[in-house]
Motif scaffolding. Structure first.
Motif, PDB file in Angstrom:
ATOM      1  N   ALA A 127     -11.566   6.818  -8.726  1.00 50.33           N
ATOM      2  CA  ALA A 127     -10.166   6.875  -8.301  1.00 50.33           C
ATOM      3  C   ALA A 127     -10.052   7.473  -6.900  1.00 50.33           C
ATOM      4  O   ALA A 127      -9.233   7.021  -6.099  1.00 50.33           O
ATOM      5  N   ILE A 128     -10.875   8.450  -6.599  1.00 52.46           N
ATOM      6  CA  ILE A 128     -10.848   9.060  -5.266  1.00 52.46           C
ATOM      7  C   ILE A 128     -11.314   8.054  -4.219  1.00 52.46           C
ATOM      8  O   ILE A 128     -10.682   7.892  -3.176  1.00 52.46           O
ATOM      9  N   VAL A 129     -12.394   7.352  -4.512  1.00 53.41           N
ATOM     10  CA  VAL A 129     -12.918   6.366  -3.558  1.00 53.41           C
ATOM     11  C   VAL A 129     -11.913   5.231  -3.362  1.00 53.41           C
ATOM     12  O   VAL A 129     -11.573   4.857  -2.230  1.00 53.41           O
ATOM     13  N   PHE A 130     -11.417   4.661  -4.458  1.00 57.23           N
ATOM     14  CA  PHE A 130     -10.459   3.561  -4.367  1.00 57.23           C
ATOM     15  C   PHE A 130      -9.144   4.020  -3.747  1.00 57.23           C
ATOM     16  O   PHE A 130      -8.478   3.254  -3.047  1.00 57.23           O
ATOM     17  N   GLY A 131      -8.759   5.268  -3.998  1.00 51.54           N
ATOM     18  CA  GLY A 131      -7.529   5.800  -3.407  1.00 51.54           C
ATOM     19  C   GLY A 131      -7.619   5.883  -1.901  1.00 51.54           C
ATOM     20  O   GLY A 131      -6.664   5.560  -1.183  1.00 51.54           O
ATOM     21  N   HIS A 132      -8.761   6.298  -1.389  1.00 53.96           N
ATOM     22  CA  HIS A 132      -8.935   6.356   0.065  1.00 53.96           C
ATOM     23  C   HIS A 132      -8.918   4.945   0.678  1.00 53.96           C
ATOM     24  O   HIS A 132      -8.335   4.743   1.744  1.00 53.96           O
ATOM     25  N   ILE A 133      -9.529   3.997  -0.005  1.00 52.14           N
ATOM     26  CA  ILE A 133      -9.482   2.613   0.483  1.00 52.14           C
ATOM     27  C   ILE A 133      -8.042   2.101   0.470  1.00 52.14           C
ATOM     28  O   ILE A 133      -7.594   1.444   1.410  1.00 52.14           O
ATOM     29  N   GLY A 134      -7.300   2.418  -0.588  1.00 52.46           N
ATOM     30  CA  GLY A 134      -5.906   1.996  -0.677  1.00 52.46           C
ATOM     31  C   GLY A 134      -5.032   2.615   0.402  1.00 52.46           C
ATOM     32  O   GLY A 134      -4.141   1.955   0.947  1.00 52.46           O
ATOM     33  N   VAL A 135      -5.267   3.875   0.735  1.00 50.86           N
ATOM     34  CA  VAL A 135      -4.496   4.529   1.799  1.00 50.86           C
ATOM     35  C   VAL A 135      -4.774   3.859   3.141  1.00 50.86           C
ATOM     36  O   VAL A 135      -3.866   3.634   3.938  1.00 50.86           O
ATOM     37  N   VAL A 136      -6.026   3.531   3.390  1.00 52.26           N
ATOM     38  CA  VAL A 136      -6.370   2.870   4.652  1.00 52.26           C
ATOM     39  C   VAL A 136      -5.731   1.487   4.722  1.00 52.26           C
ATOM     40  O   VAL A 136      -5.212   1.086   5.762  1.00 52.26           O
ATOM     41  N   GLN A 137      -5.730   0.757   3.608  1.00 52.52           N
ATOM     42  CA  GLN A 137      -5.121  -0.571   3.599  1.00 52.52           C
ATOM     43  C   GLN A 137      -3.617  -0.531   3.829  1.00 52.52           C
ATOM     44  O   GLN A 137      -3.064  -1.439   4.430  1.00 52.52           O
ATOM     45  N   THR A 138      -2.950   0.484   3.326  1.00 51.46           N
ATOM     46  CA  THR A 138      -1.489   0.543   3.409  1.00 51.46           C
ATOM     47  C   THR A 138      -0.999   1.372   4.586  1.00 51.46           C
ATOM     48  O   THR A 138       0.194   1.641   4.686  1.00 51.46           O
ATOM     49  N   ARG A 139      -1.886   1.758   5.476  1.00 57.45           N
ATOM     50  CA  ARG A 139      -1.507   2.622   6.587  1.00 57.45           C
ATOM     51  C   ARG A 139      -0.527   1.958   7.540  1.00 57.45           C
ATOM     52  O   ARG A 139       0.399   2.580   8.035  1.00 57.45           O
ATOM     53  N   ASN A 140      -0.681   0.680   7.818  1.00 54.64           N
ATOM     54  CA  ASN A 140       0.159   0.015   8.803  1.00 54.64           C
ATOM     55  C   ASN A 140       1.380  -0.688   8.193  1.00 54.64           C
ATOM     56  O   ASN A 140       2.020  -1.484   8.860  1.00 54.64           O
ATOM     57  N   ASN A 141       1.684  -0.418   6.942  1.00 58.10           N
ATOM     58  CA  ASN A 141       2.848  -0.952   6.225  1.00 58.10           C
ATOM     59  C   ASN A 141       2.839  -2.466   6.101  1.00 58.10           C
ATOM     60  O   ASN A 141       3.885  -3.073   5.917  1.00 58.10           O
ATOM     61  N   LEU A 142       1.696  -3.106   6.211  1.00 55.87           N
ATOM     62  CA  LEU A 142       1.608  -4.537   5.952  1.00 55.87           C
ATOM     63  C   LEU A 142       1.354  -4.822   4.482  1.00 55.87           C
ATOM     64  O   LEU A 142       1.493  -5.937   4.032  1.00 55.87           O
ATOM     65  N   MET A 143       0.974  -3.782   3.739  1.00 56.52           N
ATOM     66  CA  MET A 143       0.769  -3.902   2.302  1.00 56.52           C
ATOM     67  C   MET A 143       1.522  -2.768   1.614  1.00 56.52           C
ATOM     68  O   MET A 143       1.702  -1.695   2.178  1.00 56.52           O
ATOM     69  N   ARG A 144       1.964  -3.042   0.380  1.00 55.77           N
ATOM     70  CA  ARG A 144       2.638  -2.016  -0.402  1.00 55.77           C
ATOM     71  C   ARG A 144       1.626  -1.262  -1.248  1.00 55.77           C
ATOM     72  O   ARG A 144       0.508  -1.708  -1.432  1.00 55.77           O
ATOM     73  N   GLY A 145       2.014  -0.096  -1.775  1.00 57.67           N
ATOM     74  CA  GLY A 145       1.170   0.642  -2.694  1.00 57.67           C
ATOM     75  C   GLY A 145       0.664   1.967  -2.167  1.00 57.67           C
ATOM     76  O   GLY A 145      -0.221   2.566  -2.761  1.00 57.67           O
ATOM     77  N   ARG A 146       1.221   2.435  -1.057  1.00 55.84           N
ATOM     78  CA  ARG A 146       0.745   3.712  -0.511  1.00 55.84           C
ATOM     79  C   ARG A 146       1.019   4.860  -1.477  1.00 55.84           C
ATOM     80  O   ARG A 146       0.210   5.769  -1.633  1.00 55.84           O
ATOM     81  N   GLY A 147       2.149   4.832  -2.154  1.00 59.81           N
ATOM     82  CA  GLY A 147       2.471   5.878  -3.125  1.00 59.81           C
ATOM     83  C   GLY A 147       1.504   5.880  -4.295  1.00 59.81           C
ATOM     84  O   GLY A 147       1.121   6.944  -4.791  1.00 59.81           O
ATOM     85  N   LEU A 148       1.120   4.685  -4.747  1.00 58.23           N
ATOM     86  CA  LEU A 148       0.133   4.595  -5.822  1.00 58.23           C
ATOM     87  C   LEU A 148      -1.199   5.203  -5.392  1.00 58.23           C
ATOM     88  O   LEU A 148      -1.832   5.942  -6.140  1.00 58.23           O
ATOM     89  N   ALA A 149      -1.614   4.868  -4.183  1.00 57.10           N
ATOM     90  CA  ALA A 149      -2.889   5.387  -3.695  1.00 57.10           C
ATOM     91  C   ALA A 149      -2.848   6.905  -3.539  1.00 57.10           C
ATOM     92  O   ALA A 149      -3.813   7.592  -3.887  1.00 57.10           O
ATOM     93  N   MET A 150      -1.744   7.431  -3.027  1.00 59.38           N
ATOM     94  CA  MET A 150      -1.642   8.885  -2.862  1.00 59.38           C
ATOM     95  C   MET A 150      -1.607   9.590  -4.217  1.00 59.38           C
ATOM     96  O   MET A 150      -2.237  10.647  -4.396  1.00 59.38           O
ATOM     97  N   ALA A 151      -0.881   9.024  -5.176  1.00 61.22           N
ATOM     98  CA  ALA A 151      -0.836   9.617  -6.516  1.00 61.22           C
ATOM     99  C   ALA A 151      -2.218   9.599  -7.162  1.00 61.22           C
ATOM    100  O   ALA A 151      -2.622  10.573  -7.818  1.00 61.22           O
ATOM    101  N   ALA A 152      -2.940   8.508  -6.966  1.00 66.88           N
ATOM    102  CA  ALA A 152      -4.289   8.418  -7.517  1.00 66.88           C
ATOM    103  C   ALA A 152      -5.214   9.436  -6.870  1.00 66.88           C
ATOM    104  O   ALA A 152      -6.052  10.041  -7.545  1.00 66.88           O
TER     105      ALA A 152
END
Length: 113
Positions: free
Chosen positions: A66-91
């Motif tokens: 979850a920590i590894v995937f969460g960091h990948i998710g935060v990087v993907q959602t950094r520029n607001n082209l993808m949704r899910g930043r809240g999910l990644a931060m919660a994870a």
């Protein structure tokens, strides 16, 4: 050469200056009735991170994923082209809390034993 011809050749509109509002973007111009803008896609990594964080509460090992995937998710959602930043931060938060809890528990058992 006239001033409006000089600015037009460099790609700057002669109608935008210190006294005017900036021109609207393409998305703002074509976002009225009759135009459809699809919502941005959700990050799969952020969703997986939250699933593994919730599994990590019970099983403890998936919290590391979850920590590894969460960091990948935060990087993907950094520029607001993808949704899910809240999910990644919660994870990330849940994953770090679970890993910290298990680290403290195992350290206490090791020191007591």
């Amino acid at each position: 050469m006239r001033p409006w011809q000089a600015t037009a050749q460099y790609g700057v509109s002669p109608f935008v200056n210190g006294y005017t509002r900036p021109l609207p973007s393409y998305a703002e111009t074509f976002s009225g009735p009759g135009y459809f803008t699809p919502p941005p896609k959700s990050s799969v990594w952020a969703t997986l991170a939250l699933v593994f964080a919730l599994l990590g509460v019970v099983l403890s090992v998936p919290a590391l994923l979850a920590i590894v995937f969460g960091h990948i998710g935060v990087v993907q959602t950094r520029n607001n082209l993808m949704r899910g930043r809240g999910l990644a931060m919660a994870a990330l938060v849940l994953g770090y809390v679970v890993v910290g809890f298990w680290a403290l528990l195992l350290t206490a058992i090791w020191l007591a034993g």
